[in-house]
Design an enzyme around this catalytic site. Structure first.
Site, mmCIF file in Angstrom:
data_model
loop_
_atom_site.group_PDB
_atom_site.id
_atom_site.type_symbol
_atom_site.label_atom_id
_atom_site.label_comp_id
_atom_site.label_asym_id
_atom_site.label_seq_id
_atom_site.Cartn_x
_atom_site.Cartn_y
_atom_site.Cartn_z
ATOM 1 C CG ASP A 113 -7.605 6.274 -14.858
ATOM 2 O OD1 ASP A 113 -6.929 7.316 -15.014
ATOM 3 O OD2 ASP A 113 -8.758 6.297 -14.370
ATOM 4 C CG HIS A 128 -5.082 5.238 -3.953
ATOM 5 N ND1 HIS A 128 -6.439 5.428 -3.880
ATOM 6 C CD2 HIS A 128 -4.578 5.791 -2.818
ATOM 7 C CE1 HIS A 128 -6.749 6.072 -2.741
ATOM 8 N NE2 HIS A 128 -5.638 6.312 -2.095
ATOM 9 C CB CYS A 136 7.757 -10.171 -7.284
ATOM 10 S SG CYS A 136 7.481 -11.774 -6.497
ATOM 11 C CB CYS A 139 11.040 -11.064 -4.112
ATOM 12 S SG CYS A 139 11.064 -10.806 -5.906
ATOM 13 C CB CYS A 172 8.231 -13.266 -9.578
ATOM 14 S SG CYS A 172 9.761 -12.363 -9.267
ATOM 15 N N GLY A 213 -14.287 14.940 -8.262
ATOM 16 C CA GLY A 213 -14.713 13.549 -8.404
ATOM 17 C C GLY A 213 -14.186 12.583 -7.375
ATOM 18 C CG ASN A 239 -18.659 14.865 -6.215
ATOM 19 O OD1 ASN A 239 -19.655 14.263 -6.613
ATOM 20 N ND2 ASN A 239 -17.667 14.261 -5.578
#
Ligand code: APR
Length: 265
Positions: A113, A128, A136, A139, A172, A213, A239
């Site tokens: 996010d 990530h 695409c 490709c 695409c 977290g 945490n």
């Protein structure tokens, strides 16, 4: 404040006040109090039948493109509709202050996010990837697809996967036979090399690594606090639950991102 161990906060503050370079490593728990469900706490509802490990893979997207695209789209719409909380904002202020004094607060996140950015902080590395840009599936050409804001109805729907209204992934425009996917790292894919290099550099040069977290079980992100410690940084973990890292940290603060981060700065 309720439930926050003050002695741990004081210990962490004593370490942080001498730190010029802080690496902040965030995971899904950072966004939880904004309303984005974490991965491993949320094996109900949408997640009951399929885990992210099953759906966020190239194989799943190839076999069931409409299901995976619709699931990803739903997540992205939820992330777009929520707001950063006081913890995100505290990091933004802290970063600006350290910058102005010649130090640095570098944010490395596993989250896809944009809540850190919307709270006014710069993110050094999205390990990530991010769910708001697209390319695409075949490709790899970048796509100019823009995610539209969700309607109230779409947001409230919180569908079960097998009842979800399926949408086709857009085609695409470069290769004309592929469809688009978000710029996230799917299970089994390599992390973006630049992001990982930047993250390693940040933890190796940090005085303190602040780990917020994350369950510290997904590699290679989970190796970053260890690399920080090996390079001489103090490690502080925030945490509400212990993780495999907890017994090795210098200070463990049993609390949530929104409650604890404003207390540290
Ligand atoms: N504040 C701080 N931590 C919290 C909060 C909160 N309000 N709520 C939950 N947590 C903690 C949980 O105790 C847990 O340790 O956040 C952690 C969330 O763990 P995961 O769901 O495993 O998220 P994360 O560690 O980011 O997962 C890593 O796994 O599925 C993949 O790619 C996905 O980036 C994700 C990766």
């Amino acid at each position: 404040m309720r439930n926050i161990p003050h002695s741990a906060i004081q210990e962490a503050k004593a370490i942080l006040q001498d730190a010029h370079r802080i690496a902040v490593l965030t995971g899904a728990g950072m966004s939880a109090e904004s309303g984005v469900p974490t991965y491993r706490d949320a094996q109900t509802g949408l997640w009951e039948k399929y885990s992210p490990e099953q759906l966020a893979t190239r194989e799943a997207m190839s076999n069931q493109p409409e299901l995976v695209w619709s699931w990803i789209l739903h997540q992205a719409r939820v992330m777009r509709s929520v707001q950063p909380h006081e913890g995100h904002k505290a990091l933004g202020r802290w970063q600006k202050q350290l910058d102005a004094n010649g130090g640095a607060l570098e944010i490395v996140t596993q989250n896809i996010d944009d809540l850190h950015e919307r709270a006014g902080a710069e993110v050094l590395a999205h390990l990530h990837g991010t769910t708001f840009t697209f390319r695409c599936f075949e490709c790899d050409a970048p796509s100019d697809y823009v995610l539209e804001d969700a309607t109230e109805e779409q947001l409230e729907a919180r569908p079960e996967l097998d009842q979800m209204v399926l949408e086709e992934p857009p085609a695409c425009h470069s290769c004309s036979h592929g469809f688009i996917r978000p710029d996230i790292v799917m299970f089994g894919e390599l992390l973006p090399q630049q992001a990982m290099d930047d993250a390693l550099e940040a933890v190796r040069t940090a005085d303190v690594a602040l780990v917020v977290g994350t369950s510290n079980i997904v590699q290679p992100a989970a190796s970053l606090p260890i690399a920080a410690s090996a390079a001489g940084a103090k490690v502080i973990e925030v945490n509400p639950n212990v993780t495999p890292l907890t017994e090795d940290v210098d200070v463990y603060i049993n609390g949530t991102a929104r409650n604890v981060l404003p207390e540290l700065h």
